[in-house]
Motif scaffolding. Structure first.
Motif, PDB file in Angstrom:
ATOM      1  N   SER A  28     -18.888   0.477   6.382  1.00  0.00           N
ATOM      2  CA  SER A  28     -19.251   1.870   6.111  1.00  0.00           C
ATOM      3  C   SER A  28     -18.689   2.303   4.761  1.00  0.00           C
ATOM      4  O   SER A  28     -17.711   1.730   4.274  1.00  0.00           O
ATOM      5  N   PRO A  29     -19.311   3.327   4.155  1.00  0.00           N
ATOM      6  CA  PRO A  29     -18.812   3.783   2.851  1.00  0.00           C
ATOM      7  C   PRO A  29     -17.390   4.333   2.964  1.00  0.00           C
ATOM      8  O   PRO A  29     -16.970   4.788   4.025  1.00  0.00           O
ATOM      9  N   ILE A  30     -16.687   4.286   1.851  1.00  0.00           N
ATOM     10  CA  ILE A  30     -15.313   4.788   1.767  1.00  0.00           C
ATOM     11  C   ILE A  30     -15.353   6.083   0.954  1.00  0.00           C
ATOM     12  O   ILE A  30     -15.931   6.112  -0.136  1.00  0.00           O
ATOM     13  N   PRO A  31     -14.752   7.162   1.460  1.00  0.00           N
ATOM     14  CA  PRO A  31     -14.725   8.414   0.685  1.00  0.00           C
ATOM     15  C   PRO A  31     -14.089   8.196  -0.691  1.00  0.00           C
ATOM     16  O   PRO A  31     -13.160   7.384  -0.835  1.00  0.00           O
ATOM     17  N   GLU A  32     -14.589   8.924  -1.672  1.00  0.00           N
ATOM     18  CA  GLU A  32     -14.117   8.730  -3.046  1.00  0.00           C
ATOM     19  C   GLU A  32     -12.606   8.886  -3.176  1.00  0.00           C
ATOM     20  O   GLU A  32     -11.960   8.119  -3.880  1.00  0.00           O
ATOM     21  N   GLU A  33     -12.021   9.864  -2.499  1.00  0.00           N
ATOM     22  CA  GLU A  33     -10.573  10.053  -2.606  1.00  0.00           C
ATOM     23  C   GLU A  33      -9.808   8.858  -2.041  1.00  0.00           C
ATOM     24  O   GLU A  33      -8.800   8.435  -2.600  1.00  0.00           O
ATOM     25  N   GLU A  34     -10.300   8.269  -0.958  1.00  0.00           N
ATOM     26  CA  GLU A  34      -9.640   7.092  -0.403  1.00  0.00           C
ATOM     27  C   GLU A  34      -9.861   5.875  -1.300  1.00  0.00           C
ATOM     28  O   GLU A  34      -8.972   5.040  -1.439  1.00  0.00           O
ATOM     29  N   ALA A  35     -11.024   5.784  -1.928  1.00  0.00           N
ATOM     30  CA  ALA A  35     -11.272   4.693  -2.878  1.00  0.00           C
ATOM     31  C   ALA A  35     -10.343   4.821  -4.090  1.00  0.00           C
ATOM     32  O   ALA A  35      -9.835   3.815  -4.597  1.00  0.00           O
ATOM     33  N   ARG A  36     -10.086   6.039  -4.520  1.00  0.00           N
ATOM     34  CA  ARG A  36      -9.148   6.266  -5.642  1.00  0.00           C
ATOM     35  C   ARG A  36      -7.748   5.761  -5.249  1.00  0.00           C
ATOM     36  O   ARG A  36      -7.080   5.080  -6.029  1.00  0.00           O
ATOM     37  N   ILE A  37      -7.314   6.077  -4.044  1.00  0.00           N
ATOM     38  CA  ILE A  37      -6.009   5.611  -3.559  1.00  0.00           C
ATOM     39  C   ILE A  37      -5.996   4.084  -3.513  1.00  0.00           C
ATOM     40  O   ILE A  37      -5.038   3.437  -3.949  1.00  0.00           O
ATOM     41  N   TYR A  38      -7.067   3.494  -2.992  1.00  0.00           N
ATOM     42  CA  TYR A  38      -7.179   2.036  -2.881  1.00  0.00           C
ATOM     43  C   TYR A  38      -7.059   1.360  -4.245  1.00  0.00           C
ATOM     44  O   TYR A  38      -6.232   0.479  -4.441  1.00  0.00           O
ATOM     45  N   TRP A  39      -7.908   1.742  -5.194  1.00  0.00           N
ATOM     46  CA  TRP A  39      -7.945   1.064  -6.500  1.00  0.00           C
ATOM     47  C   TRP A  39      -6.694   1.321  -7.321  1.00  0.00           C
ATOM     48  O   TRP A  39      -6.363   0.548  -8.215  1.00  0.00           O
ATOM     49  N   ASN A  40      -5.977   2.410  -7.043  1.00  0.00           N
ATOM     50  CA  ASN A  40      -4.741   2.696  -7.766  1.00  0.00           C
ATOM     51  C   ASN A  40      -3.504   2.204  -7.003  1.00  0.00           C
ATOM     52  O   ASN A  40      -2.385   2.509  -7.399  1.00  0.00           O
ATOM     53  N   CYS A  41      -3.725   1.463  -5.907  1.00  0.00           N
ATOM     54  CA  CYS A  41      -2.637   0.847  -5.121  1.00  0.00           C
ATOM     55  C   CYS A  41      -1.579   1.860  -4.685  1.00  0.00           C
ATOM     56  O   CYS A  41      -0.377   1.613  -4.774  1.00  0.00           O
ATOM     57  N   LYS A  42      -2.041   3.000  -4.218  1.00  0.00           N
ATOM     58  CA  LYS A  42      -1.130   4.047  -3.728  1.00  0.00           C
ATOM     59  C   LYS A  42      -0.891   3.873  -2.237  1.00  0.00           C
ATOM     60  O   LYS A  42      -1.653   3.209  -1.549  1.00  0.00           O
ATOM     61  N   ASP A  43       0.146   4.518  -1.746  1.00  0.00           N
ATOM     62  CA  ASP A  43       0.510   4.428  -0.331  1.00  0.00           C
ATOM     63  C   ASP A  43       0.054   5.630   0.486  1.00  0.00           C
ATOM     64  O   ASP A  43       0.470   5.771   1.631  1.00  0.00           O
ATOM     65  N   ASP A  44      -0.763   6.497  -0.078  1.00  0.00           N
ATOM     66  CA  ASP A  44      -1.226   7.677   0.652  1.00  0.00           C
ATOM     67  C   ASP A  44      -2.109   7.257   1.822  1.00  0.00           C
ATOM     68  O   ASP A  44      -2.693   6.170   1.824  1.00  0.00           O
ATOM     69  N   PRO A  45      -2.230   8.115   2.850  1.00  0.00           N
ATOM     70  CA  PRO A  45      -3.052   7.777   4.018  1.00  0.00           C
ATOM     71  C   PRO A  45      -4.535   7.577   3.656  1.00  0.00           C
ATOM     72  O   PRO A  45      -5.090   8.315   2.841  1.00  0.00           O
ATOM     73  N   THR A  46      -5.135   6.567   4.260  1.00  0.00           N
ATOM     74  CA  THR A  46      -6.557   6.261   4.059  1.00  0.00           C
ATOM     75  C   THR A  46      -7.173   5.868   5.411  1.00  0.00           C
ATOM     76  O   THR A  46      -7.502   4.709   5.636  1.00  0.00           O
ATOM     77  N   PRO A  47      -7.353   6.828   6.302  1.00  0.00           N
ATOM     78  CA  PRO A  47      -7.814   6.479   7.659  1.00  0.00           C
ATOM     79  C   PRO A  47      -9.206   5.852   7.705  1.00  0.00           C
ATOM     80  O   PRO A  47      -9.434   4.913   8.474  1.00  0.00           O
ATOM     81  N   VAL A  48     -10.144   6.320   6.887  1.00  0.00           N
ATOM     82  CA  VAL A  48     -11.497   5.747   6.893  1.00  0.00           C
ATOM     83  C   VAL A  48     -11.451   4.322   6.335  1.00  0.00           C
ATOM     84  O   VAL A  48     -12.037   3.403   6.905  1.00  0.00           O
ATOM     85  N   LEU A  49     -10.749   4.135   5.239  1.00  0.00           N
ATOM     86  CA  LEU A  49     -10.596   2.811   4.643  1.00  0.00           C
ATOM     87  C   LEU A  49      -9.910   1.849   5.616  1.00  0.00           C
ATOM     88  O   LEU A  49     -10.368   0.723   5.815  1.00  0.00           O
TER      89      LEU A  49
END
Length: 141
Positions: free
Chosen positions: A14-35
């Protein structure tokens, strides 16, 4: 000592919300429940590895001295340029990835799966979203 990098591809259903994709690609530790849920449901394939010597002199997308390095840099590029996203695996992206994976004369030796196995994985997962992620890994990117 050289760092060794490993490339796994995750085909996320399924698609990943843009804000969660930003966290993913920037290797952040913020919550990403959909991802996180998408990665739990993803299919994975190990593509290969590379060391620092495989990195290109100039950081251009799709460059590098081995197939896995080129795939990783291209997916990072299209996952972060214009907007943050998990790129949709369509016929165009499949063709690009296959072309980047083909051996080149300047390639250095590196561990890699055979091109037909990669292409088969990609074809089986058309319509899903690709990320560079090791199964079970908590570190994104």
């Amino acid at each position: 000592m050289d760092e060794i990098y490993h490339l796994w591809l995750a085909a996320v259903p399924s698609p990943i919300p843009e804000e969660e994709a930003r966290i993913y690609w920037n290797c952040k530790d913020d919550p990403t429940p959909v991802l996180d849920e998408g990665l739990r449901r993803a299919s994975y394939v190990y593509v290969g590895s590379w060391g620092d010597e495989h990195e290109p002199e100039n950081l251009y997308a799709g460059q590098g001295h081995c197939p896995a390095n080129r795939l990783h840099s291209w997916l990072f590029y299209i996952g972060t340029i214009d907007r943050y996203q998990a790129p949709l695996l369509d016929e165009e992206l499949l063709a690009q990835l296959v072309e980047f994976y083909r051996p080149r004369s300047g390639d250095l030796p590196a561990a890699a799966i055979e091109l037909p196995r990669l292409e088969s994985f990609l074809r089986q997962h058309l319509g899903l979203y690709l990320l560079t992620q090791e199964p079970g890994s908590e570190t994104y990117g």
